[in-house]
Enzyme design. Sequence first.
Site, PDB file in Angstrom:
ATOM      1  N   TRP A   1       0.648  -1.292   0.001  1.00 34.97           N
ATOM      2  CA  TRP A   1      -0.189  -0.274   0.249  1.00 34.97           C
ATOM      3  C   TRP A   1       0.686   0.830   0.404  1.00 34.97           C
ATOM      4  O   TRP A   1       2.347   1.472   1.000  1.00 34.97           O
ATOM      5  CB  TRP A   1      -0.876   0.150   1.051  1.00 34.97           C
ATOM      6  CG  TRP A   1      -1.959   0.935   1.338  1.00 34.97           C
ATOM      7  CD1 TRP A   1      -2.565   2.040   0.519  1.00 34.97           C
ATOM      8  CD2 TRP A   1      -1.288   2.341   1.737  1.00 34.97           C
ATOM      9  NE1 TRP A   1      -2.842   2.976   0.743  1.00 34.97           N
ATOM     10  CE2 TRP A   1      -2.585   3.837   1.729  1.00 34.97           C
ATOM     11  CE3 TRP A   1      -0.261   2.514   3.078  1.00 34.97           C
ATOM     12  CZ2 TRP A   1      -2.126   5.035   2.382  1.00 34.97           C
ATOM     13  CZ3 TRP A   1      -0.872   3.936   3.290  1.00 34.97           C
ATOM     14  CH2 TRP A   1      -1.249   5.018   3.271  1.00 34.97           C
TER      15      TRP A   1
ATOM     16  N   GLU B   1      -3.073  -3.502  -2.469  1.00 38.32           N
ATOM     17  CA  GLU B   1      -3.619  -2.634  -2.102  1.00 38.32           C
ATOM     18  C   GLU B   1      -4.517  -0.868  -2.513  1.00 38.32           C
ATOM     19  O   GLU B   1      -3.980  -0.235  -2.372  1.00 38.32           O
ATOM     20  CB  GLU B   1      -3.808  -2.416  -0.547  1.00 38.32           C
ATOM     21  CG  GLU B   1      -5.431  -1.538   0.506  1.00 38.32           C
ATOM     22  CD  GLU B   1      -4.416  -1.866   1.509  1.00 38.32           C
ATOM     23  OE1 GLU B   1      -3.642  -2.474   2.295  1.00 38.32           O
ATOM     24  OE2 GLU B   1      -5.331  -1.595   2.522  1.00 38.32           O
TER      25      GLU B   1
ATOM     26  N   LYS C   1      -7.540   2.411  -3.017  1.00 37.95           N
ATOM     27  CA  LYS C   1      -7.867   3.455  -1.984  1.00 37.95           C
ATOM     28  C   LYS C   1      -8.463   4.487  -2.702  1.00 37.95           C
ATOM     29  O   LYS C   1      -7.531   5.022  -3.378  1.00 37.95           O
ATOM     30  CB  LYS C   1      -6.753   3.536  -0.775  1.00 37.95           C
ATOM     31  CG  LYS C   1      -7.303   4.872   0.100  1.00 37.95           C
ATOM     32  CD  LYS C   1      -6.597   4.407   1.540  1.00 37.95           C
ATOM     33  CE  LYS C   1      -6.557   6.027   2.203  1.00 37.95           C
ATOM     34  NZ  LYS C   1      -6.029   5.589   3.685  1.00 37.95           N
TER      35      LYS C   1
ATOM     36  N   ASP D   1      -9.815  -3.526   1.116  1.00 38.46           N
ATOM     37  CA  ASP D   1      -9.572  -2.910   2.624  1.00 38.46           C
ATOM     38  C   ASP D   1     -11.377  -2.046   2.454  1.00 38.46           C
ATOM     39  O   ASP D   1     -11.215  -1.655   1.500  1.00 38.46           O
ATOM     40  CB  ASP D   1      -8.200  -1.662   2.531  1.00 38.46           C
ATOM     41  CG  ASP D   1      -8.781  -1.006   4.436  1.00 38.46           C
ATOM     42  OD1 ASP D   1      -9.648  -1.267   4.470  1.00 38.46           O
ATOM     43  OD2 ASP D   1      -7.465  -1.392   4.816  1.00 38.46           O
TER      44      ASP D   1
ATOM     45  N   HIS E   1     -11.959   1.327   2.456  1.00 37.75           N
ATOM     46  CA  HIS E   1     -11.253   2.544   0.804  1.00 37.75           C
ATOM     47  C   HIS E   1     -11.892   2.347   0.233  1.00 37.75           C
ATOM     48  O   HIS E   1     -11.269   2.824  -0.805  1.00 37.75           O
ATOM     49  CB  HIS E   1      -9.771   1.389   0.745  1.00 37.75           C
ATOM     50  CG  HIS E   1      -8.951   1.673   1.921  1.00 37.75           C
ATOM     51  ND1 HIS E   1      -7.228   0.849   1.514  1.00 37.75           N
ATOM     52  CD2 HIS E   1      -9.241   1.704   2.920  1.00 37.75           C
ATOM     53  CE1 HIS E   1      -6.782   1.054   2.099  1.00 37.75           C
ATOM     54  NE2 HIS E   1      -7.275   1.891   3.381  1.00 37.75           N
TER      55      HIS E   1
ATOM     56  N   HIS F   1      -8.119  -6.536   3.685  1.00 35.12           N
ATOM     57  CA  HIS F   1      -8.619  -5.892   5.102  1.00 35.12           C
ATOM     58  C   HIS F   1      -9.505  -5.582   5.574  1.00 35.12           C
ATOM     59  O   HIS F   1     -10.604  -4.254   4.910  1.00 35.12           O
ATOM     60  CB  HIS F   1      -7.392  -4.341   4.663  1.00 35.12           C
ATOM     61  CG  HIS F   1      -5.419  -4.850   4.698  1.00 35.12           C
ATOM     62  ND1 HIS F   1      -4.940  -3.878   5.020  1.00 35.12           N
ATOM     63  CD2 HIS F   1      -5.314  -5.632   4.984  1.00 35.12           C
ATOM     64  CE1 HIS F   1      -4.141  -4.731   4.586  1.00 35.12           C
ATOM     65  NE2 HIS F   1      -3.636  -5.995   5.342  1.00 35.12           N
TER      66      HIS F   1
ATOM     67  N   ASP G   1     -12.070   6.878   6.251  1.00 38.49           N
ATOM     68  CA  ASP G   1     -11.381   5.076   6.546  1.00 38.49           C
ATOM     69  C   ASP G   1     -10.446   5.494   8.093  1.00 38.49           C
ATOM     70  O   ASP G   1      -9.682   6.346   8.208  1.00 38.49           O
ATOM     71  CB  ASP G   1     -10.461   5.475   5.089  1.00 38.49           C
ATOM     72  CG  ASP G   1      -9.183   4.086   5.184  1.00 38.49           C
ATOM     73  OD1 ASP G   1      -9.376   3.228   5.913  1.00 38.49           O
ATOM     74  OD2 ASP G   1      -8.075   4.823   5.498  1.00 38.49           O
TER      75      ASP G   1
ATOM     76  N   ASP H   1     -10.778   3.099  10.166  1.00 36.39           N
ATOM     77  CA  ASP H   1      -9.832   1.857  10.477  1.00 36.39           C
ATOM     78  C   ASP H   1     -10.096   2.290  12.615  1.00 36.39           C
ATOM     79  O   ASP H   1      -9.138   1.386  12.825  1.00 36.39           O
ATOM     80  CB  ASP H   1      -8.792   2.343  10.399  1.00 36.39           C
ATOM     81  CG  ASP H   1      -7.369   2.350   9.357  1.00 36.39           C
ATOM     82  OD1 ASP H   1      -8.200   1.284   8.363  1.00 36.39           O
ATOM     83  OD2 ASP H   1      -7.275   3.124   8.773  1.00 36.39           O
TER      84      ASP H   1
ATOM     85  N   ASP I   1      -7.425  -5.159   9.823  1.00 35.86           N
ATOM     86  CA  ASP I   1      -6.638  -3.783   9.536  1.00 35.86           C
ATOM     87  C   ASP I   1      -7.525  -2.529  10.457  1.00 35.86           C
ATOM     88  O   ASP I   1      -8.706  -1.788   9.504  1.00 35.86           O
ATOM     89  CB  ASP I   1      -5.827  -2.883   8.242  1.00 35.86           C
ATOM     90  CG  ASP I   1      -5.519  -1.644   7.890  1.00 35.86           C
ATOM     91  OD1 ASP I   1      -5.147  -1.775   9.172  1.00 35.86           O
ATOM     92  OD2 ASP I   1      -5.882  -1.439   6.710  1.00 35.86           O
TER      93      ASP I   1
END
Length: 421
Positions: free
Chosen positions: A183, A224, A226, A260, A263, A287, A295, A297, A327
Amino acid sequence: MGSPAYEIARAKYAELGVDTEEAMRRLATVPISLHCWQGDDVGGFENEDGLTGGGIQATGNYPGKARNPDELRADLDKAYSLIPGKHRLNLHASYLETGGKTVDRTEVQPEHFSRWIDWAKAAGLGIDFNQTFFSHPKANDGFSIASQDSCIREFWVEHGILCRQIGAHIGRELGKTCITNLWIPDGYKDIPVSRKLHREILRRSLDEMYAERFDPEIHLDCVECKLFGIGSESYVVGSHEFYMGYAMANRDRNVLLCLDAGHFHPTEVISDKISSVLCYLDEILLHVSRGVRWDSDHVVILSDELRAISEEIVRGDYLDRVHVGLDFFDASINRVAAWTIGTRCMIKSLLIALLEPISQLRTAETAGDFTTRLALLEELKTMPYGLVWDEYCSRQSVPVGMAWMESVRNYERGVLSARGS
Ligand code: RNT
Ligand code: ZN
């Protein structure tokens, strides 16, 4: 024989034609890759300062974060002891061990990860790996391998190449395939006029990085995508279309795509993407994360989307083609608890998916009987999966129910609190 409560649940599921024993057996074979970076707020061990810039931000100052690899491993050991099943570790290159020496990103070697490998060997864990293209002076202008500056670009390509060699070394040493995931933070805060330029540079850099081939039993690559990041709100070089195209075009080189959950646009869900991308790719990495408005997390919880992700994996018979990584990074709560909550939820959602009477549901759908499909899906929501989960935890010798929390509290009192904040 299980507990009396489990036996009731087992009978209820049997009425629907679901074998709870089979579901638990299958569940035990699914590894989840626990991300090392929840344990120290994505700081890593290159220097004292930890995370510096680069489009990632952990917020909160809960005391007791791991200050060195030994502490991080101890915290991970604690978390694994509370999570049913055999799992993996997802390690970032910035978590290297150099014995106090300064080692730049273009100097990383397998030996800097030997203690992680020894630890994983002893515990029977697999390891996945990640290049670290952020938190570094050479990434301060927001670009790494997609930079127009050839010095910057070549520096990061070299890092990428070295990390793949480390990933392959890890896979070989552990006898378990290592996925090295890429990433990059590259992008622009404001509207660029040369979207094309950086994407072409990125493509060239990836081609250079992925030139060396490894046995897919030992090592796989992964890219990855995004939609946007902090400081790259208007343009991210490594978009979904870019990496999807790259992974498809490089299928013979075993380049996987990573989705992810945080993302994409807030109304988009990765659960709906899995069956699309797997029409064209052999394997993908997830993820699993939880975006809150952006985003962010957040720690994974048993949300509708988490359940939908697991349902897609199970219904599509993709358990062997979808690698599940986590993640998230929350520094505002106990970090061992964050891992435990997120990972237990991930596994619980897989269990719920494995407990579906899928053939009944399919029969209804195929016959166009959408009334039965809806009715049954709703009935399933109050089926006693919690009792099967408790039984699974107990058979896997991890705490049942909230008992794990007491264990985390003891660890906090005995170990974490001694670290200061
Ligand atoms: C960043 C990506 C990436 C990171 C880790 C630490 O937006 O999600 O996976 O979280 O590399
Ligand atoms: Zn991610």
